[in-house]
Design a protein around this motif. Structure first.
Motif, short mmCIF file in Angstrom:
data_model
loop_
_atom_site.label_atom_id
_atom_site.label_comp_id
_atom_site.label_asym_id
_atom_site.label_seq_id
_atom_site.Cartn_x
_atom_site.Cartn_y
_atom_site.Cartn_z
N HIS A 117 3.22 26.90 46.59
CA HIS A 117 3.22 28.30 46.18
C HIS A 117 4.43 28.60 45.28
O HIS A 117 4.31 29.32 44.29
N TYR A 127 4.02 30.17 41.67
CA TYR A 127 4.38 31.58 41.46
C TYR A 127 5.88 31.85 41.45
O TYR A 127 6.29 32.97 41.19
N GLU A 173 7.54 33.41 38.34
CA GLU A 173 6.93 34.71 38.11
C GLU A 173 7.46 35.74 39.12
O GLU A 173 7.78 36.88 38.75
N MET A 174 7.57 35.32 40.39
CA MET A 174 8.06 36.23 41.42
C MET A 174 9.51 36.61 41.15
O MET A 174 9.89 37.77 41.30
N VAL A 225 9.56 39.22 38.51
CA VAL A 225 9.19 40.55 39.03
C VAL A 225 10.32 41.14 39.86
O VAL A 225 10.67 42.32 39.72
N ARG A 241 -1.98 31.22 56.63
CA ARG A 241 -3.34 31.44 56.13
C ARG A 241 -4.31 30.30 56.44
O ARG A 241 -5.44 30.56 56.86
N GLY A 289 2.33 40.90 36.95
CA GLY A 289 2.74 41.28 38.30
C GLY A 289 3.45 42.62 38.37
O GLY A 289 3.07 43.49 39.17
N TYR A 290 4.47 42.79 37.53
CA TYR A 290 5.24 44.03 37.59
C TYR A 290 4.36 45.23 37.19
O TYR A 290 4.45 46.31 37.77
N MET A 329 2.34 46.27 40.10
CA MET A 329 3.15 47.02 41.08
C MET A 329 3.31 48.48 40.68
O MET A 329 3.12 49.38 41.50
N TYR A 342 2.27 38.84 45.68
CA TYR A 342 1.89 37.47 45.32
C TYR A 342 1.11 36.76 46.42
O TYR A 342 0.30 35.89 46.14
N ALA A 380 -1.10 38.41 48.07
CA ALA A 380 -2.44 38.97 47.80
C ALA A 380 -3.07 38.31 46.58
O ALA A 380 -4.24 37.91 46.61
N LEU A 381 -2.28 38.16 45.50
CA LEU A 381 -2.83 37.55 44.28
C LEU A 381 -3.28 36.12 44.54
O LEU A 381 -4.33 35.68 44.05
N ASP A 382 -2.49 35.41 45.35
CA ASP A 382 -2.85 34.02 45.67
C ASP A 382 -4.18 33.98 46.44
O ASP A 382 -5.05 33.17 46.17
N SER A 386 -7.04 35.00 44.12
CA SER A 386 -7.40 33.89 43.22
C SER A 386 -8.21 32.86 43.97
O SER A 386 -9.21 32.34 43.48
N LEU A 392 8.55 33.58 32.55
CA LEU A 392 7.10 33.47 32.55
C LEU A 392 6.50 34.81 32.97
O LEU A 392 6.92 35.42 33.94
N ARG A 441 2.71 36.23 33.69
CA ARG A 441 1.32 35.82 33.80
C ARG A 441 0.47 37.06 33.97
O ARG A 441 0.76 37.91 34.81
N TYR A 456 -3.10 38.82 34.95
CA TYR A 456 -4.27 38.58 35.80
C TYR A 456 -5.39 39.52 35.39
O TYR A 456 -5.15 40.61 34.89
#
Lengths: 316, 116
Positions: A21, A25, A28-29, A32, A62, B25-26, B29, B48, B50-52, B55, B72, B74, B76
Motif C-alpha cells: 500500500h 499510495y 500521494e498520501m 495530500v 481487510r 486526492g486533495y 477531500m 486512501y 476507501a480509494l484502495d 479500486s 505525484l 493521481r 481518479y
C-alpha cells in the motif's frame, strides 16, 4: 526545513500500512497530507496520526474481513497446515520410541498403566492426522472441528494454574494447535500446501522434526541448563533458513511469521524445563507473547471464517 | 446485479465527488467537505483506505497521473460500475427519503397544533 521534518514524521506514520500500500499510495498520501498541513506545521496533528493508524489497520485487517487473503499468506497457512503437524508427528514418534526404549533398556517392568500412557500420544497423533485427511478431501469444516479438540485441550492446559507446571508447557502447543485450526478453516488447506512445498522443503521439515526431538530424548535431558534451548534455537534458525531457500520468499517470510511466537514459547519452555521453580521469563512470555498471539490467532480465524463465508455465500 | 449493502457515507460522498469528473486526492477531500456542508471531513488515511477498496472493487479507477511541484498527483475517476453503484444508492436514499417525507406529512396533519 519545516516541511521536511513534517514529511519525515508523516512517512514514519505510514509504517502502519502494508508495504504494498505504501508503494502504491505513499507518495500521494504524503502529498495530500502536506497540502492540508498548516503553514509552519512541524508535527502531524493527533487526528491525522490516529486516522493514518486506523486507515493502516483497516487495510491490514481487510483480507480477514473480506476473506480475500494475499496469495502468499494463504499459501503460508496452507503449508503451515501440513508442515507443522508433520514436524509434530516426527517429534511425537521419536519421543515415544526413545522413551519406550529407555524404559525397557533400564529394566523397568512393563505395567498395564504404561500402555495407558502410550495411548495418549497415539490419540494425539490420530487427532493430528485425521483433520489433515479431512481437509485434503475438501471437508474444511469437519477438519477444523476435529483439530479444535487438541487445540481446546492444550489451551485449557495453558490456562491451568501452573502449580507443578513451571515451564508452562501447553502455551506453545496451544498456540500451534489453534493456528492449525485457523489454517485448516480459512486457508486453501494441506492439498495446496503440498503443491507449494518442494521435495527440499520436505527435507527441511523432516530434519527440523528430528533435530527438535534431540533435546527431548530421555537420557539426553541431563544437558546443562540452557543447552537444550540453544539447540532448539539453532534448529529454529536453520529451519527458517531452509524454508527461505526452498519456498517462494514471500510465502516463507509469512510462514516464519506464523511460527515465530510458538517457536519462541517452545524455546522458553525447554530453557526453563530444567528449573524446578517458576521462572519469571515464563510468566513474562506467557503474558506478552502467548496471550496476545493467541488473541490474534483466534481473531484471525473468526474474521477469516466470516470473510470466507461471506465470499462463498451469494449476496442476498 | 443483486442488491447490495448500503454504502457508508464517506464512500457515497467520494463517489459523488468523482461523479463531477476525475479528481485527485486533495480535490476529493475538499469536494466531500463542500458537498456535506463541512460535516464530513475526510483525512488522508480514511480517504486512501476507501480509494484502495473502491479500486479493488472496480468502482473507481486511475484516470491519469501528473507531477506537480515534484509530487505525484493521481487523478481518479468513476468506472461504469462505480456510477451504476452510485445511481443505485442514490435511488435507495431517494426512495427512503420520499417515504419518510410522505409519512411526516401525514403525521404533520394528524398532529396539527398538538405538541407533547
Amino acid at each position: 526545513m519545516h516541511t521536511s521534518a513534517l514529511e519525515r514524521r508523516y512517512r514514519r506514520l505510514l509504517a502502519w500500512y502494508p508495504a504494498a500500500h505504501r508503494l502504491a499510495y505513499g507518495d500521494e498520501m504524503i502529498g495530500v497530507l502536506l497540502t492540508s498541513a498548516r503553514d509552519g506545521q512541524r508535527r502531524p496533528s493527533l487526528p491525522d496520526a490516529l486516522d493514518l493508524a486506523l486507515g493502516g489497520l483497516r487495510i491490514r485487517l481487510r483480507p480477514f474481513l473480506t476473506g480475500r487473503f494475499g496469495p502468499s499468506f494463504a499459501d503460508a497457512l496452507a503449508v503451515f497446515s501440513l508442515a507443522v503437524p508433520a514436524i509434530w508427528l516426527i517429534v511425537l514418534g521419536v519421543l515415544e520410541t526413545t522413551t519406550a526404549y529407555h524404559a525397557v533398556s533400564h529394566g523397568e517392568t512393563v505395567r498395564p498403566s504404561m500402555y495407558l500412557l502410550l495411548a495418549v500420544p497415539v490419540l494425539l497423533a490420530i487427532l493430528t492426522i485425521v483433520p489433515i485427511v479431512l481437509a485434503w478431501r475438501g471437508k474444511r469444516v469437519a477438519a477444523a472441528v476435529v483439530a479444535f479438540i487438541p487445540a481446546a485441550l492444550y489451551t485449557a492446559l495453558a490456562f491451568a494454574p501452573p502449580t507443578n507446571n513451571p515451564a508452562a508447557f501447553g502455551s506453545f502447543d496451544s498456540l500451534l494447535a489453534v493456528l492449525q485450526v485457523v489454517a485448516l478453516a480459512i486457508s486453501p488447506g494441506p492439498r495446496r500446501g503440498a503443491q507449494v512445498m518442494t521435495a527440499r522443503t520436505w527435507a527441511v521439515v523432516g530434519a527440523t522434526g528430528l533435530a527438535m526431538s534431540v533435546p527431548l530424548v530421555p537420557g539426553l535431558v541431563r544437558l546443562p541448563v540452557g543447552t537444550g534451548a540453544a539447540i532448539f534455537a539453532g534448529v529454529a534458525v536453520a529451519a527458517a533458513a531452509g524454508l527461505m531457500v526452498t519456498l517462494p520468499a514471500a510465502v516463507a517470510a509469512r510462514l516464519i511469521g506464523l511460527a515465530a511466537a510458538p517457536a519462541y514459547l517452545a524455546g522458553v519452555s525447554i530453557a526453563t524445563a530444567y528449573f524446578e521453580v517458576r521462572n519469571p521469563l515464563v510468566s513474562l512470555s506467557y503474558a506478552i507473547v502467548y496471550l496476545p498471539a493467541l488473541a490474534i490467532a483466534v481473531l484471525t480465524g473468526v474474521l477469516g471464517w466470516l470473510g470466507t463465508r461471506r465470499k462463498l455465500t451469494p449476496a442476498p | 446485479m443483486s442488491r447490495q449493502q448500503p454504502l457508508q457515507e464517506p464512500t457515497f460522498l467520494i463517489l459523488t465527488a468523482l461523479a463531477a469528473g476525475p479528481q485527485h486526492g486533495y480535490g476529493i477531500m475538499t469536494d466531500v467537505a463542500q458537498i456535506s456542508s463541512e460535516r464530513v471531513r475526510l483525512r488522508a488515511g480514511t480517504l486512501y483506505a476507501a480509494l484502495d477498496r473502491l479500486s479493488g472493487d472496480g468502482l473507481v479507477d486511475v484516470d491519469r497521473e501528473e507531477i506537480v511541484d515534484g509530487r505525484l498527483r493521481r487523478y481518479y475517476r468513476l468506472t461504469p460500475a462505480g456510477s451504476g453503484r452510485l445511481a443505485e444508492e442514490a435511488q435507495r436514499l431517494r426512495s427512503n427519503a420520499s417515504v419518510a417525507a410522505s409519512r411526516l406529512r401525514k403525521l404533520g396533519t394528524g398532529l396539527a397544533g398538538g405538541t407533547a
